[in-house]
Design a protein around this motif. Structure first.
Motif, PDB file in Angstrom:
ATOM      1  N   TYR A   1       0.791  -1.230   0.000  1.00  0.00           N
ATOM      2  CA  TYR A   1       0.000   0.000   0.000  1.00  0.00           C
ATOM      3  C   TYR A   1       0.829   1.288   0.000  1.00  0.00           C
ATOM      4  O   TYR A   1       0.665   2.170   0.844  1.00  0.00           O
ATOM      5  CB  TYR A   1      -0.967   0.007   1.190  1.00  0.00           C
ATOM      6  CG  TYR A   1      -2.319   0.510   0.768  1.00  0.00           C
ATOM      7  CD1 TYR A   1      -3.201  -0.327   0.124  1.00  0.00           C
ATOM      8  CD2 TYR A   1      -2.675   1.832   0.972  1.00  0.00           C
ATOM      9  CE1 TYR A   1      -4.417   0.132  -0.296  1.00  0.00           C
ATOM     10  CE2 TYR A   1      -3.890   2.310   0.548  1.00  0.00           C
ATOM     11  CZ  TYR A   1      -4.762   1.459  -0.083  1.00  0.00           C
ATOM     12  OH  TYR A   1      -5.967   1.916  -0.504  1.00  0.00           O
ATOM     13  N   ASP A   2       1.745   1.350  -0.887  1.00  0.00           N
ATOM     14  CA  ASP A   2       2.536   2.563  -1.068  1.00  0.00           C
ATOM     15  C   ASP A   2       2.901   2.591  -2.554  1.00  0.00           C
ATOM     16  O   ASP A   2       3.574   1.687  -3.031  1.00  0.00           O
ATOM     17  CB  ASP A   2       3.784   2.487  -0.185  1.00  0.00           C
ATOM     18  CG  ASP A   2       4.740   3.645  -0.402  1.00  0.00           C
ATOM     19  OD1 ASP A   2       4.550   4.390  -1.361  1.00  0.00           O
ATOM     20  OD2 ASP A   2       5.665   3.789   0.401  1.00  0.00           O
TER      21      ASP A   2
ATOM     22  N   ASP B   1       5.113  -0.877  -7.049  1.00  0.00           N
ATOM     23  CA  ASP B   1       5.694  -1.226  -8.354  1.00  0.00           C
ATOM     24  C   ASP B   1       6.881  -2.164  -8.169  1.00  0.00           C
ATOM     25  O   ASP B   1       7.034  -3.142  -8.894  1.00  0.00           O
ATOM     26  CB  ASP B   1       6.157   0.039  -9.097  1.00  0.00           C
ATOM     27  CG  ASP B   1       5.019   0.996  -9.355  1.00  0.00           C
ATOM     28  OD1 ASP B   1       3.882   0.676  -8.963  1.00  0.00           O
ATOM     29  OD2 ASP B   1       5.263   2.064  -9.947  1.00  0.00           O
ATOM     30  N   ASP B   2       7.709  -1.835  -7.166  1.00  0.00           N
ATOM     31  CA  ASP B   2       8.891  -2.669  -6.898  1.00  0.00           C
ATOM     32  C   ASP B   2       8.473  -4.060  -6.424  1.00  0.00           C
ATOM     33  O   ASP B   2       9.053  -5.057  -6.828  1.00  0.00           O
ATOM     34  CB  ASP B   2       9.783  -2.019  -5.824  1.00  0.00           C
ATOM     35  CG  ASP B   2      10.379  -0.714  -6.303  1.00  0.00           C
ATOM     36  OD1 ASP B   2      10.385  -0.492  -7.527  1.00  0.00           O
ATOM     37  OD2 ASP B   2      10.819   0.084  -5.463  1.00  0.00           O
TER      38      ASP B   2
ATOM     39  N   PRO C   1       0.546   1.347 -18.390  1.00  0.00           N
ATOM     40  CA  PRO C   1       1.990   1.639 -18.555  1.00  0.00           C
ATOM     41  C   PRO C   1       2.846   0.893 -17.524  1.00  0.00           C
ATOM     42  O   PRO C   1       3.935   0.435 -17.836  1.00  0.00           O
ATOM     43  CB  PRO C   1       2.089   3.152 -18.310  1.00  0.00           C
ATOM     44  CG  PRO C   1       0.708   3.670 -18.405  1.00  0.00           C
ATOM     45  CD  PRO C   1      -0.205   2.555 -18.048  1.00  0.00           C
ATOM     46  N   LEU C   2       2.299   0.754 -16.310  1.00  0.00           N
ATOM     47  CA  LEU C   2       3.056   0.057 -15.260  1.00  0.00           C
ATOM     48  C   LEU C   2       3.218  -1.417 -15.621  1.00  0.00           C
ATOM     49  O   LEU C   2       4.305  -1.993 -15.461  1.00  0.00           O
ATOM     50  CB  LEU C   2       2.359   0.192 -13.901  1.00  0.00           C
ATOM     51  CG  LEU C   2       2.982  -0.638 -12.782  1.00  0.00           C
ATOM     52  CD1 LEU C   2       4.387  -0.145 -12.446  1.00  0.00           C
ATOM     53  CD2 LEU C   2       2.117  -0.623 -11.540  1.00  0.00           C
ATOM     54  N   ALA C   3       2.139  -2.021 -16.138  1.00  0.00           N
ATOM     55  CA  ALA C   3       2.199  -3.440 -16.524  1.00  0.00           C
ATOM     56  C   ALA C   3       3.299  -3.666 -17.552  1.00  0.00           C
ATOM     57  O   ALA C   3       4.117  -4.581 -17.425  1.00  0.00           O
ATOM     58  CB  ALA C   3       0.855  -3.882 -17.079  1.00  0.00           C
ATOM     59  N   LYS C   4       3.337  -2.774 -18.551  1.00  0.00           N
ATOM     60  CA  LYS C   4       4.320  -2.903 -19.632  1.00  0.00           C
ATOM     61  C   LYS C   4       5.734  -2.690 -19.074  1.00  0.00           C
ATOM     62  O   LYS C   4       6.640  -3.490 -19.322  1.00  0.00           O
ATOM     63  CB  LYS C   4       4.008  -1.856 -20.715  1.00  0.00           C
ATOM     64  CG  LYS C   4       4.731  -2.079 -22.012  1.00  0.00           C
ATOM     65  CD  LYS C   4       4.195  -1.159 -23.095  1.00  0.00           C
ATOM     66  CE  LYS C   4       5.036  -1.246 -24.348  1.00  0.00           C
ATOM     67  NZ  LYS C   4       6.123  -0.297 -24.397  1.00  0.00           N
ATOM     68  N   LYS C   5       5.846  -1.619 -18.282  1.00  0.00           N
ATOM     69  CA  LYS C   5       7.159  -1.268 -17.721  1.00  0.00           C
ATOM     70  C   LYS C   5       7.684  -2.405 -16.838  1.00  0.00           C
ATOM     71  O   LYS C   5       8.844  -2.793 -16.925  1.00  0.00           O
ATOM     72  CB  LYS C   5       7.016   0.019 -16.892  1.00  0.00           C
ATOM     73  CG  LYS C   5       8.340   0.671 -16.522  1.00  0.00           C
ATOM     74  CD  LYS C   5       8.119   1.864 -15.617  1.00  0.00           C
ATOM     75  CE  LYS C   5       8.635   1.581 -14.234  1.00  0.00           C
ATOM     76  NZ  LYS C   5       8.214   2.508 -13.220  1.00  0.00           N
ATOM     77  N   THR C   6       6.789  -2.930 -15.995  1.00  0.00           N
ATOM     78  CA  THR C   6       7.208  -3.969 -15.055  1.00  0.00           C
ATOM     79  C   THR C   6       7.625  -5.235 -15.768  1.00  0.00           C
ATOM     80  O   THR C   6       8.618  -5.862 -15.414  1.00  0.00           O
ATOM     81  CB  THR C   6       6.080  -4.266 -14.046  1.00  0.00           C
ATOM     82  OG1 THR C   6       5.624  -3.047 -13.531  1.00  0.00           O
ATOM     83  CG2 THR C   6       6.573  -5.126 -12.910  1.00  0.00           C
TER      84      THR C   6
END
Lengths: 163, 201
Positions: free
Chosen positions: A25-26, A31-32, B18-23
């Motif tokens: 939850y941050d 993403d990481d 975009p996050l899905a692609k980037k990740t």
């Protein structure tokens, strides 16, 4: 195996992301964590023998990766203090039209214990008690009791949040 | 609020595109990097062992003690590589354990690290010191016994000073980070493993 990983990614990415968001939850960290979970799924995939559902397998990896991830942060207490701020940032970044109730629920979930977050995460994804029990190695009865308690706890937290 | 009614809405939330692609790209890049690093490390390790065996080994054949030390170094490099490889495999396997078992695995790993700091590191220092002292004595006794013992004393002083500061720093780190983390993990394991009264029936 690569093909299977691609399939898992295509089918499960939204679920994986949602549970990662619950466990951390941050925005900056989710993403990481999401990336690390994918790597761990990829690395552990050769050991998947098909004895259980692939979701069970993946969800265990998410919960375990988040444990390791949190350990590495070394600043758990500070993170807890900044939860509110992080949520506001997340809310700003994620401009989907969430209902007020869902919004409130998402604000309350980070205040739960890690094991409770894992249970409610699986529950919200539509897993049965038996499946949640298989993921977290709990009895079906225990899962039922825990979910009931978590719901009560969430209701109280949401009530507190209201002005 | 009825959480059950929110389930559908919850499940409709998607990862930002975009996050899905980037990740995915990042994951693939990381995977490539890990493979590349592993390949280079394998070459480096094999190259070092080959160099030592082919070029250095023939030069030291006349000195039994040096040969023993040399073989010990080769053995330790191999052993370390095996341990790291085994630990990597174990870490991948542990990922799919239930959270309670995974936390037990993490706790064991941390306790093992503490054991290394408190027990194996001093033991390693004593062994290293003893072997180096024997080698020094073997080399220098022909010139002067005093010089031999003097150099051994300097060696031990050096080892003790270096070890003491390293050990002190590690102990501080353990005290500030590892021990609280261990307590936190034990507490979390307790929560994951707790049984409700419902299980009694």
């Amino acid at each position: 195996m690569h093909h299977s990983f691609e399939q898992i990614y295509q089918q499960q990415r939204h679920k994986i992301y949602r549970l990662c968001r619950i466990m951390i939850y941050d925005t900056s960290q989710v993403d990481d964590l999401f990336q690390e979970v994918l790597i761990n799924i990829w690395k552990s995939l050769p050991q998947f023998k098909g004895n259980s559902k692939v979701e069970t397998y993946i969800y265990r990896i998410i919960v375990n990766t988040s444990i390791t991830f949190n350990n590495r942060q070394k600043r758990l207490v500070k993170q807890q203090q900044h939860l509110q701020k992080d949520y506001q940032q997340y809310k700003h970044a994620d401009s989907t039209n969430q209902s007020t109730e869902l919004d409130q629920l998402m604000q309350a979930i980070p205040k739960l214990e890690p094991n409770e977050k894992a249970i409610i995460g699986c529950y919200l994804e539509g897993f049965s008690y038996k499946e949640i029990g298989a993921i977290l190695e709990l009895t079906t009865n225990h899962v039922g009791v825990k979910i009931s308690r978590i719901k009560t706890k969430l209701a109280k937290l949401i009530k507190k949040q209201r002005p | 609020m009825n959480i059950n009614q929110l389930m559908n809405e919850w499940q409709q939330q998607e990862i930002p595109a975009p996050l899905a692609k980037k990740t995915m790209e990042q994951a693939q890049q990381l995977d490539k990097r890990i493979r590349k690093e592993n390949t280079w490390l394998t070459y480096l390790l094999a190259g070092t062992i080959f160099f030592l065996m082919y070029f250095v080994f023939p030069l030291i054949l006349n000195h039994t003690l040096v040969v023993c030390l040399f073989m010990a170094v080769i053995f330790l490099i191999g052993l370390q590589a095996m341990i790291l490889w085994h630990r990597n495999i174990q870490a991948d396997q542990a990922m799919v354990l239930s959270p309670t078992k995974y936390l037990t695995y993490q706790i064991k790993k941390l306790r093992y690290n503490l054991l290394v700091t408190n027990f194996f590191t001093p033991l390693y220092l004593v062994l290293l010191g003893a072997l180096m002292s024997a080698y020094q004595y073997h080399l220098l006794q022909a010139y002067s016994i005093t010089i031999a013992w003097g150099s051994i004393a300097i060696l031990w002083l050096f080892l003790i000073v270096v070890f003491y500061f390293g050990w002190k720093k590690q102990r501080q780190k353990d005290k500030e980070e590892v021990i609280p983390l261990l307590k936190d993990l034990e507490e979390r394991r307790g929560r994951f493993a707790e049984r409700s009264t419902a299980d009694a029936y």
